[in-house]
Each structure stands twice: as structure tokens, then as C-alpha cells.
Design a protein around this motif. Structure first.
Motif, PDB file in Angstrom:
ATOM      1  N   ALA A 205       0.893  -0.938  -5.208  1.00  0.00           N
ATOM      2  CA  ALA A 205       1.882  -1.242  -6.242  1.00  0.00           C
ATOM      3  C   ALA A 205       2.327  -2.684  -6.062  1.00  0.00           C
ATOM      4  N   VAL A 206       2.628  -3.330  -7.162  1.00  0.00           N
ATOM      5  CA  VAL A 206       3.075  -4.720  -7.140  1.00  0.00           C
ATOM      6  C   VAL A 206       4.476  -4.780  -6.536  1.00  0.00           C
ATOM      7  N   VAL A 207       4.726  -5.821  -5.741  1.00  0.00           N
ATOM      8  CA  VAL A 207       6.038  -6.010  -5.120  1.00  0.00           C
ATOM      9  C   VAL A 207       6.963  -6.713  -6.115  1.00  0.00           C
ATOM     10  N   ASP A 208       8.156  -6.161  -6.273  1.00  0.00           N
ATOM     11  CA  ASP A 208       9.161  -6.733  -7.169  1.00  0.00           C
ATOM     12  C   ASP A 208       9.632  -8.071  -6.599  1.00  0.00           C
ATOM     13  N   PRO A 209       9.607  -9.163  -7.397  1.00  0.00           N
ATOM     14  CA  PRO A 209      10.007 -10.465  -6.869  1.00  0.00           C
ATOM     15  C   PRO A 209      11.476 -10.549  -6.483  1.00  0.00           C
ATOM     16  N   GLU A 210      12.319  -9.691  -7.037  1.00  0.00           N
ATOM     17  CA  GLU A 210      13.750  -9.749  -6.743  1.00  0.00           C
ATOM     18  C   GLU A 210      14.127  -8.909  -5.522  1.00  0.00           C
ATOM     19  N   THR A 211      13.639  -7.664  -5.452  1.00  0.00           N
ATOM     20  CA  THR A 211      14.046  -6.760  -4.382  1.00  0.00           C
ATOM     21  C   THR A 211      13.068  -6.719  -3.217  1.00  0.00           C
TER      22      THR A 211
ATOM     23  N   THR B  51       1.815  -4.870   3.415  1.00  0.00           N
ATOM     24  CA  THR B  51       1.808  -5.712   2.226  1.00  0.00           C
ATOM     25  C   THR B  51       0.791  -6.821   2.409  1.00  0.00           C
ATOM     26  N   GLY B  52       0.323  -7.353   1.308  1.00  0.00           N
ATOM     27  CA  GLY B  52      -0.632  -8.446   1.345  1.00  0.00           C
ATOM     28  C   GLY B  52      -0.905  -8.956  -0.052  1.00  0.00           C
ATOM     29  N   LYS B  53      -1.681 -10.012  -0.103  1.00  0.00           N
ATOM     30  CA  LYS B  53      -2.035 -10.653  -1.368  1.00  0.00           C
ATOM     31  C   LYS B  53      -3.395 -10.126  -1.818  1.00  0.00           C
ATOM     32  N   VAL B  54      -3.545  -9.886  -3.114  1.00  0.00           N
ATOM     33  CA  VAL B  54      -4.821  -9.414  -3.660  1.00  0.00           C
ATOM     34  C   VAL B  54      -5.800 -10.584  -3.666  1.00  0.00           C
ATOM     35  N   MET B  55      -6.900 -10.442  -2.921  1.00  0.00           N
ATOM     36  CA  MET B  55      -7.916 -11.488  -2.846  1.00  0.00           C
ATOM     37  C   MET B  55      -8.965 -11.316  -3.934  1.00  0.00           C
ATOM     38  N   LEU B  56      -9.233 -10.057  -4.305  1.00  0.00           N
ATOM     39  CA  LEU B  56     -10.301  -9.756  -5.250  1.00  0.00           C
ATOM     40  C   LEU B  56      -9.935  -8.493  -6.008  1.00  0.00           C
ATOM     41  N   ALA B  57     -10.077  -8.523  -7.323  1.00  0.00           N
ATOM     42  CA  ALA B  57      -9.839  -7.344  -8.155  1.00  0.00           C
ATOM     43  C   ALA B  57     -11.149  -6.947  -8.810  1.00  0.00           C
ATOM     44  N   LEU B  58     -11.507  -5.670  -8.698  1.00  0.00           N
ATOM     45  CA  LEU B  58     -12.741  -5.149  -9.271  1.00  0.00           C
ATOM     46  C   LEU B  58     -12.386  -4.102 -10.331  1.00  0.00           C
ATOM     47  N   PRO B  59     -12.132  -4.524 -11.581  1.00  0.00           N
ATOM     48  CA  PRO B  59     -11.645  -3.590 -12.599  1.00  0.00           C
ATOM     49  C   PRO B  59     -12.631  -2.495 -12.982  1.00  0.00           C
TER      50      PRO B  59
ATOM     51  N   VAL C 286       0.854  -1.183   0.000  1.00  0.00           N
ATOM     52  CA  VAL C 286       0.000   0.000   0.000  1.00  0.00           C
ATOM     53  C   VAL C 286       0.890   1.233   0.000  1.00  0.00           C
ATOM     54  N   LEU C 287       0.612   2.176  -0.916  1.00  0.00           N
ATOM     55  CA  LEU C 287       1.458   3.346  -1.098  1.00  0.00           C
ATOM     56  C   LEU C 287       1.021   4.557  -0.291  1.00  0.00           C
ATOM     57  N   SER C 288      -0.276   4.692  -0.001  1.00  0.00           N
ATOM     58  CA  SER C 288      -0.740   5.888   0.689  1.00  0.00           C
ATOM     59  C   SER C 288      -1.920   5.565   1.579  1.00  0.00           C
ATOM     60  N   GLY C 289      -2.207   6.503   2.478  1.00  0.00           N
ATOM     61  CA  GLY C 289      -3.318   6.326   3.404  1.00  0.00           C
ATOM     62  C   GLY C 289      -2.838   5.786   4.738  1.00  0.00           C
ATOM     63  N   LYS C 290      -3.783   5.463   5.619  1.00  0.00           N
ATOM     64  CA  LYS C 290      -3.408   5.025   6.962  1.00  0.00           C
ATOM     65  C   LYS C 290      -2.811   3.619   6.981  1.00  0.00           C
TER      66      LYS C 290
END
Length: 102
Positions: A69-75, A20-28, A11-15
Motif C-alpha cells: 500500500a502507498v504510504v500517506d505523505p502526511e501521516t 517500507t521501501g521505494k518501488v524500483m520496478l512496476a510490472l502491471p 508491505v501489508l502481508s507475508g514475512k
């Protein structure tokens, strides 16, 4: 949308910034995502056949997709995503490291 179900995001902003966490549901259509363990809200639930007592539950609320934002698998840090053709298939690639994101 740049995130899909199953992606690990930060999560980039807000409280909840930094969580970090896994996306359970995407609502495009609404440009929102539900992230596991982030943005917990209190929900009053009526008694039903599956939950005979009812009561107050905590569930994950939706966040706007631009706040994650997606977490980079390497860094392990947040990165942007670009689309690239690899072996004749269009895949998502982390901009920071160049690694393919499945």
C-alpha cells in the motif's frame, strides 16, 4: 495498478510485513512490484564480461501489488488511493488525508 515506480510503499502481508521501501520496478501485466530492500532472494550468477568472477548475489524479488500500500505523505501510514481531477488534471489522492501523491 495503484502503485507506480518511485512510490514509497509499505508491505501489508507475508514475512516482510511492515517493511517500507521505494518501488524500483512496476510490472502491471503481472500485477507485481519490486520494492527496494524487501524480499531479497539469492541468485547464482555466471561469470560474464561485466562480472568476471560470477558468484552468488542477493537481489530484490517481485511482490504481488495487492500486498503493498502507498504510504500517506502526511501521516506516514498505509493508505488507499483515489483519482481526482485537480486544476483540470487527473491526480492520485490519498484517501486518509486528502493529500495529492506525486
Amino acid at each position: 495498478m495503484h502503485v507506480k515506480k518511485g512510490d514509497t510503499v509499505v508491505v501489508l502481508s507475508g514475512k516482510h510485513r511492515g517493511q517500507t521501501g521505494k518501488v524500483m520496478l512496476a510490472l502491471p501485466r503481472e500485477a507485481k512490484v519490486v520494492v527496494e530492500g524487501v524480499n531479497l532472494v539469492t541468485k547464482h550468477v555466471k561469470p560474464s564480461a561485466t562480472n568476471p568472477t560470477g558468484g552468488i548475489e542477493q537481489r530484490e524479488g517481485a511482490l504481488h501489488a495487492s500486498k503493498v500500500a502507498v504510504v500517506d505523505p502526511e501521516t506516514g501510514k498505509a493508505t488507499r488511493i483515489r483519482k481526482q481531477i485537480v486544476d483540470g488534471k487527473k491526480v492520485r489522492v490519498a484517501v486518509a488525508s486528502g493529500k495529492v501523491i506525486d
